[in-house]
Design an enzyme around this catalytic site. Structure first.
Site, short mmCIF file in Angstrom:
data_model
loop_
_atom_site.label_atom_id
_atom_site.label_comp_id
_atom_site.label_asym_id
_atom_site.label_seq_id
_atom_site.Cartn_x
_atom_site.Cartn_y
_atom_site.Cartn_z
N HIS A 120 -9.93 0.98 1.59
CA HIS A 120 -9.56 -0.14 2.50
C HIS A 120 -10.50 -0.11 3.57
O HIS A 120 -10.03 -0.44 4.80
CB HIS A 120 -8.36 0.02 2.89
N GLU A 146 -11.54 -4.87 -1.60
CA GLU A 146 -10.72 -3.55 -2.33
C GLU A 146 -10.79 -3.87 -3.96
O GLU A 146 -10.01 -4.66 -4.48
CB GLU A 146 -9.09 -3.71 -1.67
N HIS A 205 0.90 -1.28 0.02
CA HIS A 205 -0.13 -0.05 0.06
C HIS A 205 0.98 1.22 -0.09
O HIS A 205 0.65 2.34 0.72
CB HIS A 205 -0.93 -0.04 1.38
#
Length: 375
Positions: free
Chosen positions: A205, A340, A136
Site C-alpha cells: 500500500h 495496489e 485490509h
C-alpha cells in the site's frame, strides 16, 4: 563462484548501530534498529542501495518507509509518503485514520462486504473497520505485526506466521514477502502456504508522489485495463465488470489524474475520486506491465508490472491534512496515489470473480515490480 555473505556488526558505546551485508550482488543491504513497539518488541529497518536508488523497509508491517529515485536532472527525492520514525506508523496504524502507508496488506487486501464470507459451507466473521465492511483485514492485519527478517541478495526477506483464526481467517498461514532492489526496480515477491482452506490476497500500500511533494493531479496515468469493477455506496463491487469506454475511468491512453476526477460521475462521487479496482487486460498469471505514471515536472516514470488480475487505483481522496507525515508536513488531499496490485475486492463473496482460495498443498505466489526511471 559461491555468493559469500559476510555479516559485520559495529558496536559503539554498547549500541549495535548497523549490520552490513556484502555479497556478490551489487545492491548494498544494511540493517539498523528502527525503534521498539509499545510492548518492547524491537523493530529493524533494512536499507537497500543501488546507485542513485534506495529503498528502506521496516520489519513492522513490511513498510516501505522510503523510496528514493533521481529525477531527469539527477536530483534524488523520496517518492513515497510515510513517517520519519516507527512511532508515526504505530500511531497511525492503530487509529481510525489508518492510511496503511507503505505496508504489506493481508491476509486479504481491500474490502470484504459485511465483514464475512462463506468457505466450505462455513461462515467466517471478520472485524469490521470500514462501516460494516472489513478493510485490509481489519485492525490487526499484516500491516500491524512485526515480521521476522533476514538479508538476501539485493534485498530482504520477511516472514510471518498468521495463526488459525487471526482476524477471523481460517488456517495457519505461513507468509513470505521478499523485497529486492536492482537499480530502479523494487521487486516484491509474495508467497504463502496454509494448513486449512482459506482465502488470501496480498499487496503493498505505498503512496507515490513522483515529484516528492505537491498534488498528483498533473501525473499522467496509463492503466492497461478495458474494464473496472463499479462499487456501491459502501465501496463494495456490485459484481459488474464495466467497460471504461466513454467514462472517466478510461486510462488506456496516458491521461492526467486531474483531467476528469471532478466529473459528474456517480462512481467518482461514491469514491470521492478514484478508489476502484481495474480489471487488467492481461487477466493475471504472467508478469506484464499493468500501469504507468509519468510526472512531468521531474520526468520520473513509475511502471507497475504484476501477474495479478486487478489493480486498485486510489488518488488519496481521504487525505485531508490531519495526518502529519515526513518532516511534520501535513498529507493533503490528493498528495499521492496508490497502485495496489491484487485480486478483486470482496472476491470471497463473488463466485464469478477470480478465486482467492488457497488450499493445503498449494502455494500462493505472486510478483509485483515497481520500476522507476525518467524521461
Amino acid at each position: 563462484m559461491n555468493v559469500g555473505i559476510i555479516l559485520r556488526t559495529i558496536a559503539i558505546s554498547g549500541l549495535f548501530l548497523a549490520v552490513t551485508i556484502t555479497a556478490e550482488a551489487k545492491t548494498k543491504v544494511t540493517s539498523q534498529p528502527f525503534g521498539k513497539m509499545p510492548d518492547g518488541t524491537p523493530v529493524d529497518i533494512y536499507t537497500l542501495s543501488d546507485g542513485a536508488f534506495e529503498a528502506r523497509i521496516a520489519t513492522y508491517g513490511g513498510v516501505v518507509v522510503s523510496l528514493k529515485a533521481p529525477d531527469r536532472n539527477g536530483k534524488t527525492a523520496d517518492v513515497v509518503l510515510g513517517f520519519d520514525d516507527l512511532d508515526g506508523y504505530v500511531t497511525n496504524f492503530n487509529t481510525p485514520a489508518n492510511a496503511f502507508f507503505g505496508a504489506i496488506i493481508g491476509r486479504y487486501a481491500n474490502r470484504i462486504a459485511h465483514g464475512g464470507f462463506m468457505l466450505d459451507g462455513q461462515k467466517y466473521s471478520l472485524p469490521q473497520n470500514d462501516g460494516q465492511n472489513t478493510l485490509h483485514s481489519g485492525t490487526h492485519g499484516f500491516n500491524n505485526v512485526v515480521w521476522k527478517a533476514k538479508p538476501v541478495a539485493n534485498g530482504v526477506e520477511l516472514t510471518y506466521l498468521s495463526k488459525d483464526g487471526e482476524s477471523g481467517f481460517p488456517g495457519n498461514l505461513s507468509a513470505t514477502v521478499r523485497y529486492t532492489l536492482i537499480k530502479g526496480d523494487l521487486r516484491i515477491e509474495y508467497s504463502a502456504t496454509t494448513d486449512k482452506d482459506t482465502v488470501v490476497n496480498l499487496t503493498n500500500h505505498s503512496y507515490f508522489n513522483l515529484a516528492g511533494q505537491g498534488d498528483i493531479l498533473k501525473n499522467e496515468v496509463t492503466l492497461h485495463a478495458s474494464r473496472f469493477t463499479p462499487v456501491d455506496a459502501a465501496l463494495i463491487p456490485t459484481g459488474e465488470l464495466k467497460p471504461v469506454e466513454g467514462t472517466p475511468f478510461d486510462f488506456r491512453k496516458a491521461t492526467a489524474v486531474g483531467a476528469r476526477i471532478g466529473a459528474d460521475d456517480a462512481q467518482l462521487h461514491l469514491g470521492h475520486g478514484y478508489d476502484h479496482n481495474w480489471v487488467l487486460d492481461s487477466g493475471g498469471g504472467k508478469l506484464v506491465e499493468a500501469a504507468e505514471v509519468y510526472e512531468p515536472s521531474s520526468g520520473r516514470v513509475l511502471k507497475v508490472l504484476t501477474d495479478q488480475p486487478g489493480i486498485q487505483f486510489y488518488t488519496g481522496n481521504f487525505l485531508n491534512g490531519t495526518i502529519k507525515g515526513k518532516g511534520g508536513k501535513p498529507d493533503e488531499l490528493r498528495s499521492a496515489l496508490c497502485l495496489e496490485t491484487q485480486h478483486f475486492p470482496d472476491s470471497p463473496n463473488h463466485p464469478d470473480f477470480p478465486t482467492t482460495e488457497l488450499k493445503p498443498g498449494e502455494r500462493y505466489h505472486t510478483v509485483t515490480v515497481y520500476s522507476l526511471s525518467t524521461r
